[in-house]
Design a protein around this motif. Structure first.
Motif, PDB file in Angstrom:
ATOM      1  N   ILE B 233       0.740  -0.932  -0.012  1.00 28.87           N
ATOM      2  CA  ILE B 233       0.063   0.134  -0.039  1.00 28.87           C
ATOM      3  C   ILE B 233       0.984   1.197   0.072  1.00 28.87           C
ATOM      4  CG2 ILE B 233      -0.455  -0.216   2.599  1.00 28.87           C
ATOM      5  CD1 ILE B 233      -3.283   1.128   1.922  1.00 28.87           C
ATOM      6  N   ASP B 234       0.542   2.147  -0.860  1.00 26.68           N
ATOM      7  CA  ASP B 234       1.199   3.657  -0.869  1.00 26.68           C
ATOM      8  C   ASP B 234       0.241   4.373  -1.446  1.00 26.68           C
ATOM      9  OD1 ASP B 234       1.050   3.213  -3.673  1.00 26.68           O
ATOM     10  OD2 ASP B 234       2.987   2.731  -4.047  1.00 26.68           O
ATOM     11  N   PRO B 235       0.732   5.847  -1.437  1.00 29.59           N
ATOM     12  CA  PRO B 235      -0.148   6.716  -1.689  1.00 29.59           C
ATOM     13  C   PRO B 235      -1.041   6.593  -3.009  1.00 29.59           C
ATOM     14  CG  PRO B 235       1.602   7.816  -0.714  1.00 29.59           C
ATOM     15  CD  PRO B 235       1.967   6.270  -0.797  1.00 29.59           C
ATOM     16  N   SER B 236      -0.419   5.780  -3.766  1.00 29.59           N
ATOM     17  CA  SER B 236      -1.459   5.779  -5.246  1.00 29.59           C
ATOM     18  C   SER B 236      -2.638   4.938  -4.951  1.00 29.59           C
ATOM     19  CB  SER B 236      -0.520   5.016  -6.141  1.00 29.59           C
ATOM     20  OG  SER B 236      -0.054   3.435  -5.812  1.00 29.59           O
ATOM     21  N   PHE B 237      -2.737   4.387  -3.729  1.00 28.90           N
ATOM     22  CA  PHE B 237      -3.897   3.648  -3.235  1.00 28.90           C
ATOM     23  C   PHE B 237      -5.284   4.515  -3.410  1.00 28.90           C
ATOM     24  CE2 PHE B 237      -6.662   1.113  -0.414  1.00 28.90           C
ATOM     25  CZ  PHE B 237      -6.626  -0.101  -0.967  1.00 28.90           C
ATOM     26  N   LEU B 238      -4.821   5.890  -3.054  1.00 28.72           N
ATOM     27  CA  LEU B 238      -5.821   6.769  -3.011  1.00 28.72           C
ATOM     28  C   LEU B 238      -5.917   7.852  -4.268  1.00 28.72           C
ATOM     29  CD1 LEU B 238      -4.810   7.609   0.844  1.00 28.72           C
ATOM     30  CD2 LEU B 238      -7.423   7.742  -0.075  1.00 28.72           C
ATOM     31  N   ASP B 239      -5.368   7.287  -5.345  1.00 31.28           N
ATOM     32  CA  ASP B 239      -5.323   7.851  -6.473  1.00 31.28           C
ATOM     33  C   ASP B 239      -6.888   8.076  -6.962  1.00 31.28           C
ATOM     34  OD1 ASP B 239      -3.340   7.881  -9.387  1.00 31.28           O
ATOM     35  OD2 ASP B 239      -5.457   8.162  -9.603  1.00 31.28           O
ATOM     36  N   PHE B 240      -7.363   9.072  -7.756  1.00 31.50           N
ATOM     37  CA  PHE B 240      -8.700   9.594  -8.126  1.00 31.50           C
ATOM     38  C   PHE B 240      -9.270   8.524  -8.791  1.00 31.50           C
ATOM     39  CE2 PHE B 240     -11.967  12.529  -9.124  1.00 31.50           C
ATOM     40  CZ  PHE B 240     -12.354  12.686  -7.922  1.00 31.50           C
ATOM     41  N   TYR B 241      -8.350   7.517  -9.669  1.00 30.28           N
ATOM     42  CA  TYR B 241      -8.733   6.405 -10.353  1.00 30.28           C
ATOM     43  C   TYR B 241      -9.713   5.720  -9.771  1.00 30.28           C
ATOM     44  CZ  TYR B 241      -8.058   1.759 -12.376  1.00 30.28           C
ATOM     45  OH  TYR B 241      -8.281   0.443 -12.563  1.00 30.28           O
ATOM     46  N   TYR B 242      -9.556   5.240  -8.581  1.00 27.29           N
ATOM     47  CA  TYR B 242     -10.439   4.503  -7.833  1.00 27.29           C
ATOM     48  C   TYR B 242     -11.640   5.001  -7.819  1.00 27.29           C
ATOM     49  CZ  TYR B 242      -6.298   1.483  -6.837  1.00 27.29           C
ATOM     50  OH  TYR B 242      -5.121   0.685  -6.829  1.00 27.29           O
ATOM     51  N   MET B 243     -11.937   6.364  -7.466  1.00 23.18           N
ATOM     52  CA  MET B 243     -13.219   6.995  -7.315  1.00 23.18           C
ATOM     53  C   MET B 243     -13.863   6.813  -8.535  1.00 23.18           C
ATOM     54  SD  MET B 243     -14.946   8.262  -4.861  1.00 23.18           S
ATOM     55  CE  MET B 243     -16.711   8.061  -5.327  1.00 23.18           C
ATOM     56  N   GLN B 244     -13.095   7.241  -9.690  1.00 27.67           N
ATOM     57  CA  GLN B 244     -13.711   7.120 -11.060  1.00 27.67           C
ATOM     58  C   GLN B 244     -14.354   6.066 -11.455  1.00 27.67           C
ATOM     59  OE1 GLN B 244     -10.313   9.055 -12.818  1.00 27.67           O
ATOM     60  NE2 GLN B 244     -11.031  11.086 -12.830  1.00 27.67           N
ATOM     61  N   THR B 245     -13.598   4.802 -10.808  1.00 24.98           N
ATOM     62  CA  THR B 245     -13.927   3.553 -11.344  1.00 24.98           C
ATOM     63  C   THR B 245     -15.452   3.281 -10.567  1.00 24.98           C
ATOM     64  OG1 THR B 245     -11.772   2.764 -11.613  1.00 24.98           O
ATOM     65  CG2 THR B 245     -13.547   1.165 -11.452  1.00 24.98           C
ATOM     66  N   PHE B 246     -15.408   3.598  -9.369  1.00 23.32           N
ATOM     67  CA  PHE B 246     -16.703   3.262  -8.566  1.00 23.32           C
ATOM     68  C   PHE B 246     -17.583   3.862  -9.157  1.00 23.32           C
ATOM     69  CE2 PHE B 246     -13.580   3.105  -4.637  1.00 23.32           C
ATOM     70  CZ  PHE B 246     -13.498   1.820  -5.139  1.00 23.32           C
ATOM     71  N   LEU B 247     -17.258   5.344  -9.443  1.00 27.96           N
ATOM     72  CA  LEU B 247     -18.388   6.081  -9.990  1.00 27.96           C
ATOM     73  C   LEU B 247     -19.079   5.627 -11.443  1.00 27.96           C
ATOM     74  CD1 LEU B 247     -17.623   9.898  -9.423  1.00 27.96           C
ATOM     75  CD2 LEU B 247     -19.710   8.851  -9.062  1.00 27.96           C
ATOM     76  N   ILE B 248     -18.177   5.174 -12.174  1.00 25.31           N
ATOM     77  CA  ILE B 248     -18.567   5.011 -13.444  1.00 25.31           C
ATOM     78  C   ILE B 248     -19.491   3.537 -13.584  1.00 25.31           C
ATOM     79  CG2 ILE B 248     -17.582   3.824 -15.809  1.00 25.31           C
ATOM     80  CD1 ILE B 248     -15.590   6.184 -15.657  1.00 25.31           C
ATOM     81  N   ILE B 249     -18.964   2.608 -12.508  1.00 26.85           N
ATOM     82  CA  ILE B 249     -19.871   1.474 -12.410  1.00 26.85           C
ATOM     83  C   ILE B 249     -21.330   2.036 -12.043  1.00 26.85           C
ATOM     84  CG2 ILE B 249     -20.178  -0.602 -11.046  1.00 26.85           C
ATOM     85  CD1 ILE B 249     -16.978  -0.964 -10.796  1.00 26.85           C
ATOM     86  N   VAL B 250     -21.481   2.780 -10.907  1.00 31.39           N
ATOM     87  CA  VAL B 250     -22.667   3.239 -10.481  1.00 31.39           C
ATOM     88  C   VAL B 250     -23.494   3.816 -11.788  1.00 31.39           C
ATOM     89  CG1 VAL B 250     -23.910   4.605  -8.788  1.00 31.39           C
ATOM     90  CG2 VAL B 250     -22.060   3.184  -8.299  1.00 31.39           C
ATOM     91  N   ILE B 251     -22.944   4.798 -12.370  1.00 34.04           N
ATOM     92  CA  ILE B 251     -23.389   5.524 -13.370  1.00 34.04           C
ATOM     93  C   ILE B 251     -23.961   4.870 -14.338  1.00 34.04           C
ATOM     94  CG2 ILE B 251     -23.290   7.547 -14.785  1.00 34.04           C
ATOM     95  CD1 ILE B 251     -22.993   8.138 -11.911  1.00 34.04           C
ATOM     96  N   ILE B 252     -23.288   3.891 -14.887  1.00 33.72           N
ATOM     97  CA  ILE B 252     -23.511   2.989 -15.997  1.00 33.72           C
ATOM     98  C   ILE B 252     -24.575   1.922 -15.702  1.00 33.72           C
ATOM     99  CG2 ILE B 252     -22.815   1.289 -17.724  1.00 33.72           C
ATOM    100  CD1 ILE B 252     -20.271   2.655 -17.995  1.00 33.72           C
ATOM    101  N   GLY B 253     -24.621   1.600 -14.608  1.00 35.75           N
ATOM    102  CA  GLY B 253     -25.542   0.626 -14.072  1.00 35.75           C
ATOM    103  C   GLY B 253     -27.018   1.448 -13.935  1.00 35.75           C
TER     104      GLY B 253
END
Lengths: 340, 318
Positions: B233-253
């Motif tokens: 685990i390093d600070p890239s674990f808090l990369d905005f990429y993860y949030m975008q992935t969660f969001l896109i899953i919710v939005i597309i569904g």
């Protein structure tokens, strides 16, 4: 004379100390000595650092003015469209890149490339509005956020694909020349950036206050229905607002490019702070955005001058959490879009 | 949207297939994708509770994801506890944190809510990078040991897969029962009409807070498990990429519909793997997908299907 006095004081103190050190309470004296000395040292440091403080103040002011340029655009778009523009930081980045790419073409001359950057970003703003934001209704707040977030992703990663994530150094004809004001040194590019921001605010104020263009914008922000009633076209006004905000952002990016390293993610780093500023100031309140931006630029600079970098970055967020806790609607009233 | 009558059978078949997946393929690559898929899916389902049901667009989930990951890692490496304690620890820390934050931000307007949650996520990233004494700063905490239970070590991908699967099933079952309960109905009502809910004698505040807290705990635990999947685990674990992935899953569904989000999660896990050629281009495509969905079907696939169904009904009635 003062110096002499202090010398005497010191001697007297040392005399007292040597006398007291024979007493059994040695630890106590040592403690008081170290405390005394450290207090003296900091006092001296403070005296020396008056220029340092001023230097920090100037840097903070310049930084705050740049923040204010970004925040004011956000507040303008929010006031007119009720949209929080996530792609705002990418407009800043585009402005910076436009500047960086034009500079070699015009022989490193500052002003023409600045103009190009402002024109390019305002055109991007128009496209942004006409293609995407136009279709988003007043009440669809989340939709507007997610759309602009998507646009921001496309621009950010698209630029990263084209230009790689390696930071770019931007050199202008001014290079690293500086001006000496009293004992403070400030680089010319910073000074120009500050002056440009002040000029932009003055221009924006006059525009919103005295022109038909600006009055229409304020009218829409105050009362949409009434504005429609007197024949104002919301679509034109909104397009103008987005283009104007984008131009301000492009100006900020172009002014920033020679000051700091240019990289595709620079917009993201700045925009999150700008969001915080706009929320602290009161969403949609432009005066609030400017005041808070300048204040926070200076606070940040001072904190950065005395504490570690963590606090400098974190301060703005902590201030925001506290501000929202105390005043959920922001420090300044959200009374539509106030100008003056 | 009402569910088709065959839903329980479909779920049973899906669970059976998922349980048999490591037996069907020997490929570590596919199992690895499946692990990420299950964890992302769970985090997205939790986000769906906050955004889809309670109607609050929360970016704080990224922060909770990171806090969970760090808590689990620190509990194991620094405190010498087991993996299971670490996950529970991540849940408890997130519970406390989200209550404190939730009390503050559920009072704000929805505009300010977005910005404050976003800043919380970024603050978490800054702390991960700069609080070197606890998080090791940019170096991160490498070499997270594989979890073990009563002498059985989950040291291969296929074995770790079952941890992710069991966690995802428990979390999804919990979220599903929450959705069908009274609380879920009230949350839905709050999203649609806040004043009307108040007029019924129900205070929306505690319900919003509860949704926020439950989602945060699930996201934090998912983050903890994902950190052990990465083994670092390093600070890239808090990369905005993860949030975008969660969001896109919710939005597309389609925010607010349970099964559609679950299906979209499965689809969105396969897509990035198919687009593995360039990280930048993959994110550009994510962005294009997000904008396109927002432009043409703002309520996701589920909303689009429902609109179609209603249109067909109207046509038949006319």
């Amino acid at each position: 004379m003062r110096k002499l006095c202090r010398g005497n004081e010191q001697r007297a103190f040392i005399g007292k100390l040597t006398r007291r050190s024979r007493s059994p309470r040695l630890t106590g004296t040592v403690f008081s000595l170290s405390k005394h000395l450290s207090r003296r040292q900091t006092r001296d440091a403070m005296e020396v650092s008056a220029t340092y403080l001023l230097q920090l103040l100037m840097n903070g002011l310049m930084l705050g003015l740049i923040y204010a340029l970004i925040a004011v655009g956000l507040a303008l778009i929010f006031g007119v469209l009720e949209v929080i523009n996530f792609a705002h930081g990418e407009l800043l980045m585009l402005g910076g890149y436009a500047m960086a790419l034009t500079l070699p073409l015009v022989g490193l001359s500052y002003w023409p490339s600045l103009l190009v950057a402002v024109i390019v970003t305002s055109l991007v703003g128009v496209v942004l509005y006409e293609v995407f934001l136009r279709h988003i209704g007043q009440k669809e707040f989340e939709r507007s956020i997610l759309t602009t977030l998507g646009i921001s992703m496309i621009l950010l990663y698209g630029m990263q694909y084209l230009f790689t994530a390696t930071p770019m150094m931007v050199d202008t004809a001014y290079g690293f020349d500086g001006v000496q004001i009293g004992s403070i040194r400030i680089t010319l590019t910073r000074l120009i950036a500050g002056a440009l921001s002040v000029a932009a605010f003055t221009g924006l104020y006059c525009l919103l206050r005295f022109t038909q263009f600006g009055r229409a914008m304020r009218a829409i922000a105050q009362n949409r229905e009434a504005a429609l009633m007197v024949g104002i076209k919301p679509r034109h006004v909104a397009r103008n607002a987005v283009a104007l905000a984008a131009a301000l952002c492009g100006l900020a990016g172009a002014a920033l490019a020679p000051i700091q390293l240019l990289h595709p993610a620079m917009g993201q780093a700045m925009i999150f702070k700008a969001f915080a500023l706009v929320v602290i100031g009161g969403l949609g309140n432009m005066t609030g955005a400017v005041v808070v931006a300048i204040a926070l630029g200076m606070i940040e600079s001072w904190i950065g001058g005395f504490f570690s970098i963590v606090w400098q970055e974190g301060a703005i967020f902590v201030i925001m959490i506290v501000a929202v806790l105390l005043r959920p609607d922001g420090l300044f009233k959200r009374g539509s879009m106030r100008v003056g | 949207m009402t569910e088709p009558r065959w839903t329980p059978y479909a779920v049973l078949v899906a669970i059976a297939l998922l349980a048999a997946l490591p037996l069907m393929t020997g490929s570590n690559y596919i199992v690895g994708i499946a692990i990420s898929g299950l964890i992302f899916l769970t985090a997205a389902a939790a986000l769906n509770l906050v955004y889809g049901y309670a109607g609050q667009l929360s970016f704080a989930q990224l922060g909770f994801w990171g806090v969970g990951g760090y808590c689990a890692a620190i509990a194991v490496v620094d405190l010498g506890q087991s993996f299971w304690f670490g996950i529970a620890f991540a849940g408890v820390v997130n519970l406390l944190l989200s209550v404190v934050i939730g009390i503050v931000i559920t009072r704000t307007t929805r505009h300010a809510f977005v910005v404050v949650t976003l800043t919380f996520a970024l603050l978490a990233g800054l702390i991960a990078r700069d609080w070197v004494g606890v998080t090791r700063g940019p170096l991160g905490i490498p070499g997270l040991p594989p979890p073990s239970l009563m002498g059985f070590a989950f040291d291969t991908g296929a074995r770790f897969y079952y941890i992710a699967l069991v966690f995802a099933l428990i979390a999804l079952a919990f979220l599903y029962s929450l959705k069908t309960s009274r609380i879920g109905l009230i949350l839905k009502a709050i999203k649609q009409n806040d004043p009307l809910v108040e007029s019924q004698g129900i205070a929306p505040g505690p319900y919003k807070l509860a949704a926020f807290v439950i989602a945060s705990v699930i996201t934090g635990m998912a983050g903890g498990i994902y950190a052990f999947n990465l083994k670092v685990i390093d600070p890239s674990f808090l990369d905005f990429y993860y949030m975008q992935t969660f969001l896109i899953i919710v939005i597309i569904g389609g925010a607010g519909s349970f099964w559609a989000v679950v299906l979209a999660g499965a689809a969105m896990v396969v897509l990035p793997e198919a687009l593995r050629f360039s990280n930048e281009l993959r994110m550009v495509i994510y962005g294009v997908v997000l904008v396109a969905v927002m432009m043409f079907m703002p309520r996701g696939v589920a909303g689009w299907l429902e609109d179609r169904r209603i249109a067909a009904l109207r046509k038949a009635l006319r």
